[in-house]
Design a protein around this motif. Sequence first.
Motif, PDB file in Angstrom:
ATOM      1  N   LYS A 121      -4.581  10.549  17.970  1.00  0.00           N
ATOM      2  CA  LYS A 121      -3.308  11.247  17.781  1.00  0.00           C
ATOM      3  C   LYS A 121      -2.333  10.375  16.998  1.00  0.00           C
ATOM      4  CE  LYS A 121       0.346  13.659  20.339  1.00  0.00           C
ATOM      5  NZ  LYS A 121       0.833  14.059  21.687  1.00  0.00           N
ATOM      6  N   ALA A 122      -2.279   9.079  17.331  1.00  0.00           N
ATOM      7  CA  ALA A 122      -1.394   8.160  16.615  1.00  0.00           C
ATOM      8  C   ALA A 122      -1.844   7.990  15.168  1.00  0.00           C
ATOM      9  CB  ALA A 122      -1.364   6.804  17.318  1.00  0.00           C
ATOM     10  N   ALA A 123      -3.165   7.901  14.961  1.00  0.00           N
ATOM     11  CA  ALA A 123      -3.692   7.760  13.603  1.00  0.00           C
ATOM     12  C   ALA A 123      -3.409   9.008  12.771  1.00  0.00           C
ATOM     13  CB  ALA A 123      -5.195   7.486  13.662  1.00  0.00           C
ATOM     14  N   GLN A 124      -3.519  10.182  13.391  1.00  0.00           N
ATOM     15  CA  GLN A 124      -3.234  11.423  12.668  1.00  0.00           C
ATOM     16  C   GLN A 124      -1.773  11.498  12.261  1.00  0.00           C
ATOM     17  OE1 GLN A 124      -5.714  13.855  11.832  1.00  0.00           O
ATOM     18  NE2 GLN A 124      -4.000  14.319  10.431  1.00  0.00           N
ATOM     19  N   LEU A 125      -0.882  10.981  13.117  1.00  0.00           N
ATOM     20  CA  LEU A 125       0.538  10.962  12.775  1.00  0.00           C
ATOM     21  C   LEU A 125       0.791  10.057  11.573  1.00  0.00           C
ATOM     22  CD1 LEU A 125       3.408  11.864  13.413  1.00  0.00           C
ATOM     23  CD2 LEU A 125       3.578   9.972  15.062  1.00  0.00           C
ATOM     24  N   ILE A 126       0.077   8.947  11.491  1.00  0.00           N
ATOM     25  CA  ILE A 126       0.197   8.064  10.314  1.00  0.00           C
ATOM     26  C   ILE A 126      -0.227   8.811   9.061  1.00  0.00           C
ATOM     27  CG2 ILE A 126      -0.743   6.000   9.214  1.00  0.00           C
ATOM     28  CD1 ILE A 126      -0.900   4.731  12.019  1.00  0.00           C
ATOM     29  N   ILE A 127      -1.329   9.528   9.151  1.00  0.00           N
ATOM     30  CA  ILE A 127      -1.808  10.301   7.991  1.00  0.00           C
ATOM     31  C   ILE A 127      -0.791  11.365   7.602  1.00  0.00           C
ATOM     32  CG2 ILE A 127      -3.581  11.907   7.169  1.00  0.00           C
ATOM     33  CD1 ILE A 127      -5.552  10.459   9.080  1.00  0.00           C
ATOM     34  N   ASP A 128      -0.336  12.138   8.580  1.00  0.00           N
ATOM     35  CA  ASP A 128       0.578  13.246   8.305  1.00  0.00           C
ATOM     36  C   ASP A 128       1.926  12.774   7.781  1.00  0.00           C
ATOM     37  OD1 ASP A 128      -1.389  14.963   9.184  1.00  0.00           O
ATOM     38  OD2 ASP A 128      -0.548  15.198  11.203  1.00  0.00           O
ATOM     39  N   SER A 129       2.322  11.552   8.143  1.00  0.00           N
ATOM     40  CA  SER A 129       3.637  11.036   7.758  1.00  0.00           C
ATOM     41  C   SER A 129       3.643  10.329   6.409  1.00  0.00           C
ATOM     42  CB  SER A 129       4.146  10.063   8.837  1.00  0.00           C
ATOM     43  OG  SER A 129       4.242  10.706  10.093  1.00  0.00           O
ATOM     44  N   ASN A 130       2.455  10.185   5.812  1.00  0.00           N
ATOM     45  CA  ASN A 130       2.337   9.496   4.523  1.00  0.00           C
ATOM     46  C   ASN A 130       1.577  10.369   3.532  1.00  0.00           C
ATOM     47  OD1 ASN A 130       3.354   6.538   5.008  1.00  0.00           O
ATOM     48  ND2 ASN A 130       2.076   6.990   6.785  1.00  0.00           N
ATOM     49  N   TYR A 174       0.807  -1.225   0.000  1.00  0.00           N
ATOM     50  CA  TYR A 174       0.000   0.000   0.000  1.00  0.00           C
ATOM     51  C   TYR A 174       0.840   1.276   0.000  1.00  0.00           C
ATOM     52  CZ  TYR A 174      -3.433  -3.527   1.265  1.00  0.00           C
ATOM     53  OH  TYR A 174      -4.216  -4.661   1.280  1.00  0.00           O
ATOM     54  N   HIS A 175       2.169   1.134  -0.068  1.00  0.00           N
ATOM     55  CA  HIS A 175       3.085   2.274  -0.150  1.00  0.00           C
ATOM     56  C   HIS A 175       2.930   3.225   1.036  1.00  0.00           C
ATOM     57  CE1 HIS A 175       3.845   0.712  -4.123  1.00  0.00           C
ATOM     58  NE2 HIS A 175       2.572   0.828  -4.416  1.00  0.00           N
ATOM     59  N   VAL A 176       2.719   2.633   2.204  1.00  0.00           N
ATOM     60  CA  VAL A 176       2.652   3.387   3.452  1.00  0.00           C
ATOM     61  C   VAL A 176       4.021   3.263   4.125  1.00  0.00           C
ATOM     62  CG1 VAL A 176       1.595   3.500   5.743  1.00  0.00           C
ATOM     63  CG2 VAL A 176       0.174   3.077   3.716  1.00  0.00           C
ATOM     64  N   ASP A 177       4.761   4.354   4.197  1.00  0.00           N
ATOM     65  CA  ASP A 177       6.135   4.307   4.696  1.00  0.00           C
ATOM     66  C   ASP A 177       6.226   4.341   6.224  1.00  0.00           C
ATOM     67  OD1 ASP A 177       7.330   4.177   2.176  1.00  0.00           O
ATOM     68  OD2 ASP A 177       7.223   6.354   1.935  1.00  0.00           O
ATOM     69  N   TYR A 178       5.279   5.014   6.863  1.00  0.00           N
ATOM     70  CA  TYR A 178       5.307   5.123   8.326  1.00  0.00           C
ATOM     71  C   TYR A 178       4.024   4.534   8.898  1.00  0.00           C
ATOM     72  CZ  TYR A 178       4.984   7.010  13.036  1.00  0.00           C
ATOM     73  OH  TYR A 178       4.846   7.124  14.393  1.00  0.00           O
ATOM     74  N   TRP A 179       4.180   3.584   9.816  1.00  0.00           N
ATOM     75  CA  TRP A 179       3.025   3.002  10.511  1.00  0.00           C
ATOM     76  C   TRP A 179       3.493   2.488  11.859  1.00  0.00           C
ATOM     77  CZ3 TRP A 179       1.138  -1.803  12.304  1.00  0.00           C
ATOM     78  CH2 TRP A 179      -0.243  -1.864  12.522  1.00  0.00           C
ATOM     79  N   GLN A 180       3.185   3.230  12.907  1.00  0.00           N
ATOM     80  CA  GLN A 180       3.587   2.865  14.261  1.00  0.00           C
ATOM     81  C   GLN A 180       2.390   3.027  15.199  1.00  0.00           C
ATOM     82  OE1 GLN A 180       6.600   1.686  15.375  1.00  0.00           O
ATOM     83  NE2 GLN A 180       7.300   1.615  13.256  1.00  0.00           N
ATOM     84  N   LEU A 181       2.314   2.144  16.199  1.00  0.00           N
ATOM     85  CA  LEU A 181       1.217   2.181  17.157  1.00  0.00           C
ATOM     86  C   LEU A 181       1.741   2.466  18.558  1.00  0.00           C
ATOM     87  CD1 LEU A 181      -0.727  -1.042  16.079  1.00  0.00           C
ATOM     88  CD2 LEU A 181      -0.998   1.290  15.213  1.00  0.00           C
ATOM     89  N   PRO A 182       0.932   3.113  19.389  1.00  0.00           N
ATOM     90  CA  PRO A 182       1.309   3.237  20.803  1.00  0.00           C
ATOM     91  C   PRO A 182       1.347   1.846  21.436  1.00  0.00           C
ATOM     92  CG  PRO A 182      -0.529   4.697  20.237  1.00  0.00           C
ATOM     93  CD  PRO A 182      -0.353   3.757  19.099  1.00  0.00           C
ATOM     94  N   PRO A 183       2.179   1.641  22.448  1.00  0.00           N
ATOM     95  CA  PRO A 183       2.270   0.327  23.095  1.00  0.00           C
ATOM     96  C   PRO A 183       0.912  -0.164  23.588  1.00  0.00           C
ATOM     97  CG  PRO A 183       4.051   1.745  23.848  1.00  0.00           C
ATOM     98  CD  PRO A 183       3.131   2.607  23.047  1.00  0.00           C
ATOM     99  N   GLY A 193      -9.425   3.282  15.663  1.00  0.00           N
ATOM    100  CA  GLY A 193      -8.267   2.944  16.473  1.00  0.00           C
ATOM    101  C   GLY A 193      -7.018   3.683  16.059  1.00  0.00           C
ATOM    102  N   ALA A 194      -5.909   3.321  16.680  1.00  0.00           N
ATOM    103  CA  ALA A 194      -4.627   3.919  16.330  1.00  0.00           C
ATOM    104  C   ALA A 194      -4.090   3.368  15.024  1.00  0.00           C
ATOM    105  CB  ALA A 194      -3.614   3.672  17.445  1.00  0.00           C
ATOM    106  N   ASN A 195      -4.569   2.156  14.631  1.00  0.00           N
ATOM    107  CA  ASN A 195      -3.994   1.490  13.458  1.00  0.00           C
ATOM    108  C   ASN A 195      -4.520   2.017  12.130  1.00  0.00           C
ATOM    109  OD1 ASN A 195      -6.405  -0.357  12.641  1.00  0.00           O
ATOM    110  ND2 ASN A 195      -6.137  -0.788  14.826  1.00  0.00           N
ATOM    111  N   LEU A 196      -5.738   2.566  12.103  1.00  0.00           N
ATOM    112  CA  LEU A 196      -6.306   3.191  10.903  1.00  0.00           C
ATOM    113  C   LEU A 196      -6.368   2.229   9.709  1.00  0.00           C
ATOM    114  CD1 LEU A 196      -7.321   6.141  10.398  1.00  0.00           C
ATOM    115  CD2 LEU A 196      -5.150   6.586   9.270  1.00  0.00           C
ATOM    116  N   ILE A 197      -6.481   0.944   9.974  1.00  0.00           N
ATOM    117  CA  ILE A 197      -6.263  -0.037   8.919  1.00  0.00           C
ATOM    118  C   ILE A 197      -7.332  -0.012   7.833  1.00  0.00           C
ATOM    119  CG2 ILE A 197      -7.426  -2.033   9.964  1.00  0.00           C
ATOM    120  CD1 ILE A 197      -3.939  -1.984   8.327  1.00  0.00           C
ATOM    121  N   TYR A 198      -8.611   0.144   8.210  1.00  0.00           N
ATOM    122  CA  TYR A 198      -9.656   0.136   7.186  1.00  0.00           C
ATOM    123  C   TYR A 198      -9.561   1.340   6.249  1.00  0.00           C
ATOM    124  CZ  TYR A 198     -11.935  -3.740   9.656  1.00  0.00           C
ATOM    125  OH  TYR A 198     -12.226  -4.946  10.242  1.00  0.00           O
ATOM    126  N   PRO A 199      -9.406   2.566   6.771  1.00  0.00           N
ATOM    127  CA  PRO A 199      -9.240   3.697   5.856  1.00  0.00           C
ATOM    128  C   PRO A 199      -8.014   3.571   4.959  1.00  0.00           C
ATOM    129  CG  PRO A 199      -9.907   4.495   8.003  1.00  0.00           C
ATOM    130  CD  PRO A 199      -9.601   3.038   8.167  1.00  0.00           C
TER     131      PRO A 199
END
Length: 296
Positions: free
Chosen positions: A141-150, A63-72, A113-119
């Motif tokens: 907040k974690a999901a927004q960082l995934i969006i902003d980083s990709n 899916y060409h997603v370069d950044y994907w990290q979750l809170p512990p 969730g933080a993973n944002l997998i369906y969108p």
Amino acid sequence: MNKPAKLHPRNLHQGRYNLADLCRGYPALQAHLVLNPAGEQTVNFSEPAAVQALNAALLKHYYHVDYWQLPPGYLCPPIPGRADYIHTAADLLAGPDGVPTGKHINLLDIGCGANLIYPIIANRSYGWRCVGSDIDTVALKAAQLIIDSNPPLKKGQISLRHQKDSNSILSGIIKPDDSFALTVCNPPFYGSAAEAAAANQRKRFNLKLADSPQQRNFGGQQHELWCPGGELAFIGQMISESVAFANQVGWFSSLVSQQTHVKTLLAKARQAGAAEVKHLTMQQGQKSSHLLAWRF
């Protein structure tokens, strides 16, 4: 390494993982590979960090997603099965020319969730515009960082909304001028923390993972795993709330973990006035997943 079989034909995750390719794209995965009893390389699924690294590698490769990290400790979903939901639900929208694509199709993910997998999968597979909602500000907040980083996700117009009322699901999220072709949801399946813990233990035993009652290799916060009444109460409430948004949503849908709940929920959707109700099944190896969909 084997993965779920009989996936949806459009699911990209068919056959065996090519671990060499995944490690080339995401080198951090290499540290989480082990040998199985047959001497073949596989992922150490007993470790949450390994599962997250595999997901990050899959998202980058397919899916060409370069950044994907979750809170512990947050839910780290199995991507092939989640992709199956999106593709199966997409068939609900299909017309003579197939599944519609592009930003004029709007999807709402209840509890992203933080993973944002369906969108992520919906946007990268079909170009749909997606909205994710959640009650958890840390997850958002974690999901927004995934969006902003990709950049592809940002350009794809994935946005987030905070559900401020813990007693509501759709109310407060769907705005008066919204129009969604489809809603998706991975609801909290269990009715209590003890029920969730017992299910986790059964899963680890079946997977022959280390005996560690506190550890979930796929993670999950309380509100991601259980709520009073479990999925039957949660989806039932979503059906009741959906009546108010009948003219703004094409298809409502949700995963259902227990087949014994499907009949009750089908009846509830019909009683709510749904014009069409569907029970769709998805097969991943020996595991069957259930998708409930309804529209007015």
